[in-house]
Motif scaffolding. Structure first.
Motif, PDB file in Angstrom:
ATOM      1  N   ASP A  11      47.525  47.772  38.843  1.00 30.71           N
ATOM      2  CA  ASP A  11      46.422  47.151  39.583  1.00 30.71           C
ATOM      3  C   ASP A  11      45.066  47.540  39.001  1.00 30.71           C
ATOM      4  N   ILE A  12      44.972  48.766  38.521  1.00 26.00           N
ATOM      5  CA  ILE A  12      43.709  49.216  37.919  1.00 26.00           C
ATOM      6  C   ILE A  12      43.405  48.392  36.666  1.00 26.00           C
ATOM      7  N   ILE A  13      44.468  48.172  35.852  1.00 26.67           N
ATOM      8  CA  ILE A  13      44.285  47.371  34.632  1.00 26.67           C
ATOM      9  C   ILE A  13      43.927  45.937  34.975  1.00 26.67           C
ATOM     10  N   LEU A  14      44.677  45.363  35.943  1.00 25.72           N
ATOM     11  CA  LEU A  14      44.452  43.961  36.309  1.00 25.72           C
ATOM     12  C   LEU A  14      43.055  43.731  36.867  1.00 25.72           C
ATOM     13  N   ASN A  15      42.515  44.724  37.542  1.00 23.77           N
ATOM     14  CA  ASN A  15      41.158  44.584  38.093  1.00 23.77           C
ATOM     15  C   ASN A  15      40.124  44.317  37.003  1.00 23.77           C
ATOM     16  N   TYR A  16      40.443  44.732  35.783  1.00 23.51           N
ATOM     17  CA  TYR A  16      39.472  44.601  34.688  1.00 23.51           C
ATOM     18  C   TYR A  16      39.818  43.496  33.692  1.00 23.51           C
ATOM     19  N   ILE A  17      40.978  42.840  33.851  1.00 26.50           N
ATOM     20  CA  ILE A  17      41.319  41.757  32.923  1.00 26.50           C
ATOM     21  C   ILE A  17      41.646  40.436  33.626  1.00 26.50           C
ATOM     22  N   ALA A  18      41.891  40.475  34.947  1.00 25.42           N
ATOM     23  CA  ALA A  18      42.105  39.238  35.710  1.00 25.42           C
ATOM     24  C   ALA A  18      40.753  38.675  36.119  1.00 25.42           C
ATOM     25  N   VAL A  19      40.654  37.356  36.190  1.00 30.88           N
ATOM     26  CA  VAL A  19      39.370  36.743  36.535  1.00 30.88           C
ATOM     27  C   VAL A  19      39.236  36.667  38.065  1.00 30.88           C
ATOM     28  N   PRO A  20      38.159  37.234  38.619  1.00 31.92           N
ATOM     29  CA  PRO A  20      37.969  37.220  40.075  1.00 31.92           C
ATOM     30  C   PRO A  20      37.209  35.963  40.504  1.00 31.92           C
TER      31      PRO A  20
ATOM     32  N   GLN B   8      35.181  36.119  43.271  1.00 33.97           N
ATOM     33  CA  GLN B   8      33.908  36.601  43.814  1.00 33.97           C
ATOM     34  C   GLN B   8      32.852  36.642  42.716  1.00 33.97           C
ATOM     35  N   LEU B   9      31.738  35.991  42.984  1.00 30.52           N
ATOM     36  CA  LEU B   9      30.703  35.877  41.960  1.00 30.52           C
ATOM     37  C   LEU B   9      30.094  37.221  41.577  1.00 30.52           C
ATOM     38  N   ASP B  10      29.938  38.129  42.554  1.00 26.53           N
ATOM     39  CA  ASP B  10      29.323  39.416  42.237  1.00 26.53           C
ATOM     40  C   ASP B  10      30.207  40.248  41.309  1.00 26.53           C
ATOM     41  N   ILE B  11      31.537  40.197  41.562  1.00 27.03           N
ATOM     42  CA  ILE B  11      32.461  40.935  40.687  1.00 27.03           C
ATOM     43  C   ILE B  11      32.541  40.264  39.318  1.00 27.03           C
ATOM     44  N   LEU B  12      32.540  38.930  39.330  1.00 27.74           N
ATOM     45  CA  LEU B  12      32.610  38.186  38.076  1.00 27.74           C
ATOM     46  C   LEU B  12      31.413  38.500  37.181  1.00 27.74           C
ATOM     47  N   LEU B  13      30.242  38.592  37.764  1.00 24.00           N
ATOM     48  CA  LEU B  13      29.040  38.894  36.985  1.00 24.00           C
ATOM     49  C   LEU B  13      29.099  40.293  36.379  1.00 24.00           C
ATOM     50  N   ALA B  14      29.829  41.188  37.045  1.00 22.58           N
ATOM     51  CA  ALA B  14      29.972  42.550  36.517  1.00 22.58           C
ATOM     52  C   ALA B  14      31.091  42.642  35.478  1.00 22.58           C
ATOM     53  N   ARG B  15      31.955  41.605  35.430  1.00 17.96           N
ATOM     54  CA  ARG B  15      33.073  41.587  34.474  1.00 17.96           C
ATOM     55  C   ARG B  15      33.131  40.229  33.791  1.00 17.96           C
ATOM     56  N   LEU B  16      32.121  39.943  33.024  1.00 13.26           N
ATOM     57  CA  LEU B  16      31.985  38.628  32.409  1.00 13.26           C
ATOM     58  C   LEU B  16      33.056  38.338  31.353  1.00 13.26           C
ATOM     59  N   TRP B  17      33.773  39.349  30.914  1.00 16.53           N
ATOM     60  CA  TRP B  17      34.809  39.146  29.912  1.00 16.53           C
ATOM     61  C   TRP B  17      36.107  38.604  30.505  1.00 16.53           C
ATOM     62  N   THR B  18      36.261  38.693  31.825  1.00 18.24           N
ATOM     63  CA  THR B  18      37.543  38.323  32.448  1.00 18.24           C
ATOM     64  C   THR B  18      37.930  36.852  32.301  1.00 18.24           C
ATOM     65  N   PRO B  19      36.989  35.877  32.259  1.00 16.19           N
ATOM     66  CA  PRO B  19      37.421  34.492  32.016  1.00 16.19           C
ATOM     67  C   PRO B  19      38.092  34.309  30.661  1.00 16.19           C
TER      68      PRO B  19
END
Length: 296
Positions: free
Chosen positions: A47-56, A58-69
């Motif tokens: 789950d820790i890994i997926l939190n950083y590679i799955a695309v969310p 939520q816009l606020d999380i997405l903006l903090a992890r722009l690489w996920t798309p």
């Protein structure tokens, strides 16, 4: 390291982009599968890994992890999920490569995945019922695979493949059936994010095919971008420096030409003398000039 260097690395170094994409997906699946073993010790690494590679969504999380798309389209947890996606990618990827080049395949894979992620995020932030649902980060290559299927289906709608039991079937019918199944699946709300992403990828593939038929390659800019990024990581080969030769008392062009012309006239005179009186009639200086001229 031995397994990677002896088996995986040679495949990744091949220019077969289709195999590279499949290997990348399989490797990430295996990493997550190994990470799942940690759950036996009540450690949830997956789950820790997926939190950083799955695309969310939520816009606020997405903006903090722009690489996920970009990363989500290479990630699978379920064996049947990756098996179905990789089989479809391989089958339709082979057909795609009979009409397009490998760079088109790689770039469309990415564009299809990005289109799926975009439609997913927009839907979960615009459709009232989806907004009320729990946000579940999305993973999977389905949108990318759908883009490739729809691109080749609408580029060559009369292309046929052989299906078990059904026999020869046009790929345009397969693409449309997959689209209808995803559209119907939206009503079940069992996996709305996945179905929405599939539709996004399908639309990208359709647009790509129609634009290509008009002579416009939508992946051209991405191909150049990927080439530029790849070249950044290639070892720079130092170019041999050009040898600079400095000439002292360098002759001007007209002086050089004048000298060469005088030499040629002198040789002609010596040859005429040989013709008239023979080689023995030449003096030592004339023989030397003739010898030097013959060695140039």
């Amino acid at each position: 390291m031995g397994i990677y260097s002896n088996n995986i690395k040679p495949i990744l170094q091949r220019k077969d982009i289709l195999i590279r994409l499949i290997v990348i997906n399989v490797c990430i699946f295996l990493i997550l599968a190994i990470a799942n073993i940690a759950k036996l010790f009540e450690i949830n690494i997956t789950d820790i890994i997926l939190n950083y590679i799955a695309v969310p969504a939520q816009l606020d999380i997405l903006l903090a992890r722009l690489w996920t798309p970009l990363t989500y389209m290479f990630v699978h947890e379920n064996f049947l999920h990756i098996l179905f996606n990789m089989l479809m990618l391989y089958w339709f990827g082979q057909i795609f490569l009979s009409y397009f080049n490998p760079k088109n395949l790689g770039s469309l894979y990415i564009l299809g995945g990005l289109a799926g992620a975009l439609l997913y995020v927009l839907s979960f932030n615009a459709i009232p019922l989806l907004i009320k649902m729990n946000y579940v980060p999305m993973i999977g290559a389905s949108a990318s695979v759908m883009a490739i299927i729809f691109a080749v289906a609408f580029y060559r709608p009369n292309q046929e493949i052989t299906l078990f039991i059904f026999g020869r079937v046009k790929i345009i019918y397969i693409a449309l059936i997959l689209f209808v199944l995803d559209f119907i699946g939206l009503g079940s709300l069992s996996n709305p994010g996945g179905h929405i992403a599939h539709i996004g990828g399908a639309l990208m593939g359709y647009i790509y095919a129609k634009q290509f038929l008009k002579g416009k390659d939508m992946t051209k800019w991405l191909n150049k971008t990927i080439d530029w990024i790849v070249n950044l990581f290639k070892p720079s080969l130092s170019k041999p420096k050009k040898m600079k030769v400095k000439y002292k008392n360098r002759e001007a062009d007209y002086e050089f030409n004048k000298r060469k012309r005088n030499e040629a006239e002198d040789i002609d005179r010596i040859l005429d003398k040989i013709k008239a009186s023979g080689y023995s009639s030449l003096n030592a200086e004339e023989k030397k000039r003739l010898f030097d001229a013959s060695n140039k």
